[in-house]
Design an enzyme around this catalytic site. Structure first.
Site, mmCIF file in Angstrom:
data_model
loop_
_atom_site.group_PDB
_atom_site.id
_atom_site.type_symbol
_atom_site.label_atom_id
_atom_site.label_comp_id
_atom_site.label_asym_id
_atom_site.label_seq_id
_atom_site.Cartn_x
_atom_site.Cartn_y
_atom_site.Cartn_z
ATOM 1 C CG HIS A 15 -0.008 -3.784 5.297
ATOM 2 N ND1 HIS A 15 -1.137 -3.421 4.397
ATOM 3 C CD2 HIS A 15 0.447 -5.087 4.836
ATOM 4 C CE1 HIS A 15 -1.136 -4.196 3.389
ATOM 5 N NE2 HIS A 15 -0.388 -5.357 3.737
ATOM 6 C CD GLU A 56 -0.752 0.603 4.398
ATOM 7 O OE1 GLU A 56 -0.106 -0.386 4.300
ATOM 8 O OE2 GLU A 56 -1.886 0.491 4.346
ATOM 9 C CG HIS A 95 -2.026 -1.109 1.124
ATOM 10 N ND1 HIS A 95 -2.529 -1.865 2.270
ATOM 11 C CD2 HIS A 95 -2.649 -1.564 0.108
ATOM 12 C CE1 HIS A 95 -3.254 -2.696 1.789
ATOM 13 N NE2 HIS A 95 -3.702 -2.280 0.271
ATOM 14 C CD GLU A 117 -2.279 -3.269 8.806
ATOM 15 O OE1 GLU A 117 -2.095 -2.338 8.798
ATOM 16 O OE2 GLU A 117 -2.929 -4.036 7.975
ATOM 17 N NE ARG A 155 -6.471 -0.037 0.324
ATOM 18 C CZ ARG A 155 -6.070 -0.538 1.299
ATOM 19 N NH1 ARG A 155 -5.752 -0.063 2.278
ATOM 20 N NH2 ARG A 155 -6.632 -1.731 1.351
HETATM 21 N N1 ARG Z 1 -2.918 -1.229 6.226
HETATM 22 C C1 ARG Z 1 -4.356 -1.558 6.150
HETATM 23 C C2 ARG Z 1 -4.681 -2.008 4.987
HETATM 24 O O1 ARG Z 1 -4.381 -2.874 4.597
HETATM 25 C C3 ARG Z 1 -4.901 -0.249 6.787
HETATM 26 C C4 ARG Z 1 -4.956 0.054 8.207
HETATM 27 C C5 ARG Z 1 -5.522 1.271 8.600
HETATM 28 N N2 ARG Z 1 -6.984 1.089 8.605
HETATM 29 C C6 ARG Z 1 -7.763 0.627 9.626
HETATM 30 N N3 ARG Z 1 -9.021 0.314 9.085
HETATM 31 N N4 ARG Z 1 -7.334 0.359 10.709
HETATM 32 O O2 ARG Z 1 -6.025 -1.710 4.843
HETATM 33 ZN ZN ZN Z 2 -1.979 -1.788 4.137
#
Ligand code: ARG
Ligand code: ZN
Length: 378
Positions: free
Chosen positions: A266, A141, A138, A340, A196
């Site tokens: 991510h 990020e 993405h 994440e 994104r």
């Molecule tokens: N990196 C995440 C993704 O792959 C997004 C994270 C932020 N969004 C969330 N809903 N917490 O979509």
């Molecule tokens: Zn992501």
């Protein structure tokens, strides 16, 4: 409001996924501020301003020049770097550590840029296992590519003195793709910081980009995805339609017999996620996979006190089909994780540069814990 006032939903990523009594993160254009506030007050919804001027946080485009110096020794790992710097960094890394690090080409992006990945490998007489890590699927990020670079630096600097790393490299080849979505990453530097997706062209140029983490051939485009190419969750015209996804798929198929762990990095949320994204059902061996993730999270926390949660993608984040994590898991790789990174909802995708180092230090501890576990197991 999301469509009529052009609100940019960050959590969840589409209005359909908003649940009763759940927290929502949303970026609101200044024009829409007043109507949104009024509507929320009208419905007695409570809200908090997380970042009151995002443009200010993103900063001056002038400041986003190359930060590259000519040698690897003064590469600044505590700053974000544009793609040209990362390409130079890859070259320097392989030139100066040719005994340990080699670069290879995974394929070309939609805009025909080479996707270079690094192979970190010590010569060995016996057969070895492999671990894959990619960052930056993405585009926005940015902390993810920063971590991939940090990871390589740490391994290269410490492989002779650190007995943990020595042991890992004895049995394992590490593959690192610092930026998977290169076209998108460049676009976030030049044009739109919060982009994104990839940059492929659709519907005669009326819309651009596929969410590459919805394009893998696993329950493709059924959950948490969109067939509308203007959506941030656009799954593409068909499974593996995108050159970037194809490149990853081809390589994973080539190394699958030795692949023991797949890590895709991510931000944001501070989660270590396992299969599945496409279903809330849990895979066989979920318990072991989660035990390892919990151990990683606790090692991570020891560094700076940062709290990570562990669980399955669909249960913790949201349901999503077509993710790389699930596709690789179903290829037969049990330890397939989406990580994440920071933060947890203060700066979201615009993590300040002074958090790069602590984020990388703690993530390193977490990732090494996972790698050591799989190394001992296989
Ligand atoms: N990196 C995440 C993704 O792959 C997004 C994270 C932020 N969004 C969330 N809903 N917490 O979509
Ligand atoms: Zn992501």
């Amino acid at each position: 409001m999301c469509s009529s006032l052009q609100l940019d939903l960050w959590k969840p990523l589409q209005p359909e996924d908003i649940n009763v009594r759940s927290v929502v993160h949303v970026r609101i254009p200044s024009m829409a501020l007043q109507p949104v506030k009024e509507a929320m007050l009208h419905c007695s919804l409570s809200f908090k301003v997380l970042v009151d001027n995002l443009a200010h946080l993103i900063g001056d485009p002038e400041a986003k020049r190359s930060r590259m110096r000519r040698s690897l020794s003064d590469y600044d790992y505590t700053k974000y770097h544009p793609m040209e710097d990362i390409y130079s960094w890859i070259n320097l890394m392989t030139e100066q550590h040719s005994d340990l690090v080699t670069q290879h080409n995974l394929g070309l992006t939609y805009e025909t840029r080479p996707m270079h990945y690094l192979k970190i490998s010590k010569p060995s007489s016996g057969p070895k296992k492999s671990i894959w890590m990619d960052c930056g699927i993405h585009a926005r990020e940015w902390i993810a590519p920063a971590f991939c670079q940090w990871f390589v630096k740490e391994i290269v600097q410490n492989h002779e003195k650190d007995s943990r790393i020595k042991k890992i490299l004895k049995n394992i080849d590490l593959y690192v793709l610092p930026v998977l979505n290169i076209d998108g990453y460049i676009y976030t530097w030049t044009t739109e910081r919060l982009w994104r997706k990839s940059r492929s062209k659709h519907e005669n140029g009326t819309c651009y980009g596929v969410d590459l983490n919805r394009n893998f051939n696993v329950k493709w485009c059924s959950l948490g995805s969109s067939t509308n190419c203007t959506s941030n969750l656009y799954c593409g015209e068909s499974p593996v339609s995108e050159p970037e996804t194809k490149a990853v798929v081809n390589f994973m198929e080539t190394i699958k017999s030795e692949l023991i762990c797949f890590l895709t990095i991510h931000s944001y949320s501070q989660y270590i996620l396992t299969a599945y994204g496409y279903s809330k059902d849990l895979p066989k061996n979920f318990n072991e996979t989660i035990t390892v993730a919990s151990k990683a999270a606790s090692e991570l926390k020891k560094k700076h006190g940062t709290v990570y949660r562990v669980g399955s993608f669909a249960n913790l984040l949201y349901e999503a089909s077509g993710t790389s994590q699930d596709w690789v898991h179903d290829l037969g790789v049990q330890f397939s994780y989406t990580i994440e990174l920071r933060d947890n909802g203060t700066y979201h995708f615009i993590l300040p540069e002074d958090q790069i180092q602590p984020t990388c230090e703690e993530t390193m501890a977490g990732v090494l814990t996972i790698i050591e576990y799989v190394n001992d197991k296989y």
